[in-house]
Write a protein that holds these residues in place. Structure first.
Motif, PDB file in Angstrom:
ATOM      1  N   LEU A 257     -10.134   9.679  -2.709  1.00 54.57           N
ATOM      2  CA  LEU A 257      -9.184   9.155  -3.683  1.00 54.57           C
ATOM      3  C   LEU A 257      -7.946  10.047  -3.807  1.00 54.57           C
ATOM      4  O   LEU A 257      -6.840   9.569  -4.048  1.00 54.57           O
TER       5      LEU A 257
ATOM      6  N   LEU B 213      -5.791   9.068  -0.961  1.00 57.01           N
ATOM      7  CA  LEU B 213      -5.213   7.740  -1.206  1.00 57.01           C
ATOM      8  C   LEU B 213      -4.043   7.859  -2.178  1.00 57.01           C
ATOM      9  O   LEU B 213      -2.965   7.306  -1.942  1.00 57.01           O
ATOM     10  N   SER B 214      -4.257   8.623  -3.268  1.00 54.79           N
ATOM     11  CA  SER B 214      -3.188   8.698  -4.264  1.00 54.79           C
ATOM     12  C   SER B 214      -2.005   9.501  -3.731  1.00 54.79           C
ATOM     13  O   SER B 214      -0.855   9.190  -4.048  1.00 54.79           O
TER      14      SER B 214
ATOM     15  N   GLY C  46      -3.699  -4.979  -6.961  1.00 50.38           N
ATOM     16  CA  GLY C  46      -3.820  -3.970  -5.916  1.00 50.38           C
ATOM     17  C   GLY C  46      -2.622  -3.047  -5.927  1.00 50.38           C
ATOM     18  O   GLY C  46      -1.673  -3.247  -6.705  1.00 50.38           O
TER      19      GLY C  46
ATOM     20  N   ASN D  49      -7.822   2.217  -7.280  1.00 47.27           N
ATOM     21  CA  ASN D  49      -7.111   2.037  -6.015  1.00 47.27           C
ATOM     22  C   ASN D  49      -5.607   1.878  -6.220  1.00 47.27           C
ATOM     23  O   ASN D  49      -4.880   1.609  -5.284  1.00 47.27           O
ATOM     24  N   GLU D  50      -5.154   2.052  -7.457  1.00 47.29           N
ATOM     25  CA  GLU D  50      -3.710   2.035  -7.718  1.00 47.29           C
ATOM     26  C   GLU D  50      -3.237   3.390  -8.258  1.00 47.29           C
ATOM     27  O   GLU D  50      -2.194   3.472  -8.897  1.00 47.29           O
TER      28      GLU D  50
ATOM     29  N   THR E  85     -14.554  -0.950  -9.798  1.00 47.56           N
ATOM     30  CA  THR E  85     -13.794  -0.832  -8.556  1.00 47.56           C
ATOM     31  C   THR E  85     -14.437  -1.662  -7.453  1.00 47.56           C
ATOM     32  O   THR E  85     -13.755  -2.363  -6.698  1.00 47.56           O
TER      33      THR E  85
ATOM     34  N   GLU F 121     -12.734  -4.890  -5.572  1.00 49.48           N
ATOM     35  CA  GLU F 121     -12.593  -5.020  -4.117  1.00 49.48           C
ATOM     36  C   GLU F 121     -13.245  -6.302  -3.626  1.00 49.48           C
ATOM     37  O   GLU F 121     -12.701  -7.009  -2.769  1.00 49.48           O
TER      38      GLU F 121
ATOM     39  N   THR G 101     -18.891  -2.743   0.993  1.00 51.74           N
ATOM     40  CA  THR G 101     -18.353  -2.368  -0.317  1.00 51.74           C
ATOM     41  C   THR G 101     -19.474  -1.964  -1.264  1.00 51.74           C
ATOM     42  O   THR G 101     -19.378  -0.953  -1.963  1.00 51.74           O
TER      43      THR G 101
END
Lengths: 335, 452
Positions: free
Chosen positions: A97, A100-101, A194, A284-285, B420, B424, B434
């Motif tokens: 993560l 990703l960030s 997303g 995920n953002e 999460t 997804e 997932t």
């Protein structure tokens, strides 16, 4: 204070002195300071002390925390504080993560910084050609966007893009499919679906809020360029595009370097907007700021992980700054 | 000039790094409490927004407390209302600064073990053991407040989620009785969408773990189980996967939920206090079935009372019926704050707030259920149109593993694993990979409190 500083100001200062035993000492002190050229440092001292108090000490604390396991149980005394070596750093660097960030933050800056600079420049050039009244009108309108508090602006954009009656979703849902694709736009949640839609929205918001500063700064730079230069170029038959790249841009380069650095730091650090729009629940953002906040402060807080992250973040920004200073020196801006 | 600029830039970088952790302060350890003394005031932290009926109820409790404990007749009881969305921040601030904290705090029951593990709550084991009401409390719920053999809070009221619907809409869609299997739930959702074009059948927000677990349990699966003192995540078991997939498919393949609920909680964008999202849509008639507890009534009313007379509920169905899926047993606890100087006074006030009659009155007025076995079977619930379904659901409940010390880390905070995963999945990610990724992450976090 002023009285004490005056004798340091220069040799031309008269040294009559006042009554009492202070005078000889003050004179000697003044001579010492002058001999060793200490005056600038003395003048810097109060500021340095202030910075040390509010910046240096917290930084040292942060560095200490980052090698410990410091969190609420350590504060309440439920568990002892322990030294954990580089564990916090290795946890961070092994967290997908985090990467990703970091990627989101870097991509965001890479896209938004040039767009902001381009939009700002275009508006700046336009302001330079507009008549006085129109120029005042446009710059006032633009500066209002700049002056809008980020929280209000974020909420505003969130509404505009909301699936619950937001203007954008409403408009998109009424456009033909061949134009906007088969997505069910009426139900499209830009903020939470997303990273791409969320940061598209945040990018628009950030550009809207930051281009006015660029425009006004570029305009100020343009005003310093003698009109003869442009005229001469025009007489020689150069196109506006060529005039900009051959005449205007080289002269404005120092301004652009400053704007570039400031924009990179600002856009790399987006927190308010991403917190309100992407929110802390949509992992995920995350951009780097949200990630750091989450690790440091989301319950249960870990001040040690937060400390380690702050140090990593500082290193990243130092690398950017270093590259920037190097570019500056290479281009001769430091002569 | 230019040199100064670059120096300023370096300073700026340092400043940003400093700002990232500004707010971490150090604080001394709490001094030992003199728990016998008489407080000038006691601070009670309640969660949510101040509601008139709750204020009236609390005034009555304080009156009774002063009568039962005359030594506190001059003590002022102050109630602070803390929004649910920021309660952990407020607790954290009270702990880090060592001041401004409560004497008594309400705690969401999934938060209790985690908060106790952080050292925020006083150990009240001996008080609870000598408390007459203690034995009447639903045993599983008291166990929820026990960490390593010590009790840190007492259950105050409970609540379960069910499915909200409108009676007249069911009638118009030709649904004669509420669904008791997943197949019926899906059929009914489609019937409703046919009868009410432009609406969605049932909301499946992704950030709604407390509802999602009912589908895992309803297929006979488990989120995680304890084996030899360690947590083993079971999201990948065939039954669990079936439940997860069914929930995701409400949007993915069956399209009875809306895409806009992706990334949202049942009350809208994460971090907001509602009403919004699916809740608001249900109130406005844009959503036909809505999963939440009876406590949502106040907020639904806030949006619209148009359908109030039609509001009804049924338990979340299990895969094959006829019994409902186990519902997550939510609710609130009361605990004594670790830094409180008047722990004896705190406990005495808690016993009055949580007496059988006071706690029952309170729960009934707010759409919750009392925590006392004797009260739960009251006919008052089964005869109410809105409460009947919830009351039925309250007979089939489960908490574990939503009450483990690391659950807050796994679910609501740093990892948000199930939301999460669901986000997804509803966005179209591969089901097997997932879920198995979430499963591995869950197992590590439940056991260690972090991922590595």
């Amino acid at each position: 204070m002023a009285d004490a500083i005056q004798p340091l100001a220069g040799p031309r200062q008269s040294q009559q002195g006042g009554p009492g035993g202070w005078t000889p000492m003050r004179t000697r002190l003044g001579a010492f300071v002058r001999r060793h050229k200490l005056a600038p440092y003395l003048l810097l001292l109060p500021a340095l002390a202030g910075i040390a108090l509010v910046l240096l000490w917290p930084l040292i604390q942060v560095a200490i925390y980052s090698f410990q396991n410091y969190g609420l149980p350590q504060i309440t005394g439920a568990l002892p504080t322990q030294w954990v070596g580089f564990a916090n750093f290795s946890t961070t660097l092994h967290d997908p993560l985090f990467w990703l960030s970091l990627r989101i933050s870097v991509l965001f800056a890479v896209v938004v910084v040039p767009l902001t600079l381009i939009v700002g420049t275009v508006v700046g050039l336009m302001l330079n050609r507009l008549g006085r009244k129109m120029s005042i009108f446009v710059s006032t309108a633009a500066l209002l966007a700049w002056a809008t508090p980020p929280v209000s602006a974020s909420v505003l954009f969130y509404w505009i893009f909301s699936p619950d009656g937001g203007l954008v979703d409403w408009a998109l849902s009424r456009m033909p499919h061949w134009l906007v694709g088969s997505t069910d736009w009426a139900q499209y949640n830009w903020a939470t679906t997303g990273a791409l839609p969320a940061y598209t929205l945040i990018a628009l918001l950030v550009i809207w809020q930051s281009f006015p500063f660029i425009a006004v700064t570029v305009l100020a730079g343009l005003k310093t360029i003698p009109a003869e230069l442009n005229e001469a170029a025009r007489v020689d038959g150069a196109s506006p595009w060529r005039i900009y790249w051959r005449v205007t841009f080289p002269l404005l380069k120092p301004i652009y370097l400053v704007l570039l650095l400031l924009s990179v730091i600002w856009d790399f650090n987006i927190f308010t907007q991403s917190d309100i729009i992407a929110s802390l629940s949509n992992l995920n953002e995350y951009n780097l700021s949200l990630y750091i906040y989450d690790k440091a402060f989301t319950f249960p807080p870990s001040y040690s992980l937060g400390g380690a992250l702050a140090l990593i973040f500082a290193v990243i920004l130092l690398v950017i700054t270093f590259g920037y200073v190097r570019a500056w020196i290479r281009q001769g801006a430091l002569q | 000039m230019t040199i100064t600029r670059s120096a300023a830039a370096v300073g700026l970088a340092a400043a940003l790094a400093g700002a990232a952790v500004a707010g971490c302060g150090s604080s001394g350890t709490s001094s030992p409490s003199s728990s016998g003394s008489i407080p000038a005031k006691l601070v009670v932290w309640r969660m949510g927004a101040s509601v008139a009926s709750q204020v009236t109820w609390m005034n009555g409790v304080v009156k009774q407390w002063k009568k039962d404990y005359p030594q506190y007749k001059n003590t002022k009881v102050v109630v602070d209302w803390i929004p649910w969305t920021s309660n952990t921040t407020d607790w954290t601030n009270a702990l880090t600064s060592g001041k401004g904290g409560p004497d008594i705090t309400e705690i969401g029951n999934t938060e209790t073990p985690g908060l106790a593990a952080q050292g925020a709550l006083a150990n009240i084991t001996s008080s609870v053991q000598s408390w007459a009401n203690g034995s009447q409390i639903i045993p599983g719920n008291l166990a929820n407040d026990t960490v390593k053999g010590d009790v840190y809070a007492v259950p105050w009221f409970g609540g379960v989620r069910g499915v909200w619907y409108n009676k007249d809409q069911f009638a118009k869609a030709g649904i004669t009785s509420p669904p008791t299997t997943w197949a019926e739930l899906l059929t009914d959702a489609k019937l409703l969408m046919k009868a009410y074009p432009g609406t969605y059948g049932i909301g499946a927000p992704t950030d709604d773990t407390d509802a999602i677990v009912s589908f895992i349990w309803g297929a006979g699966g488990q989120v995680a189980v304890q084996k030899n003192g360690k947590w083993v995540a079971e999201l990948t078991s065939p039954a669990s996967e079936k439940g997860i997939e069914f929930y995701a498919d409400l949007l993915r393949t069956e399209h009875v939920s809306s895409t806009k609920y992706i990334g949202e909680t049942e009350i809208g964008a994460p971090g907001t206090a509602g009403p919004g999202g699916a809740e608001e849509d249900f109130a406005l008639g844009k959503l036909d079935m809505y999963i939440d507890g009876p406590w949502a009534e106040a907020q639904i009313e806030q949006v619209s009372k148009t359908n109030e007379s039609q509001w009804s509920s049924f338990p979340i169905p299990s895969q094959n019926g006829p019994n409902p899926a186990p519902a997550f047993s939510g609710g609130s606890d009361l605990g004594v704050w670790v830094n409180s100087k008047y722990k004896a006074a705190d406990w005495s006030l808690i016993t009055v707030m949580d007496s059988v009659s006071n706690a029952t009155t309170f729960a009934n007025s707010q759409g919750f259920f009392p925590e006392f076995t004797s009260q739960l079977t009251s006919p008052a619930y089964s005869s109410s149109q809105l409460m009947a379904g919830f009351a039925k659901a309250a007979g089939y409940t489960q908490i574990a593993p939503l009450n483990t010390a690391n659950w807050a880390t796994a679910d609501t905070g740093k990892y948000n694993i199930i939301p999460t995963m669901m986000k997804e999945l509803e966005s179209g990610a591969n089901v097997q990979s997932t879920i198995s990724q979430a499963n591995a992450e869950l197992q590590t976090v439940l056991n260690t409190g972090s991922e590595s």
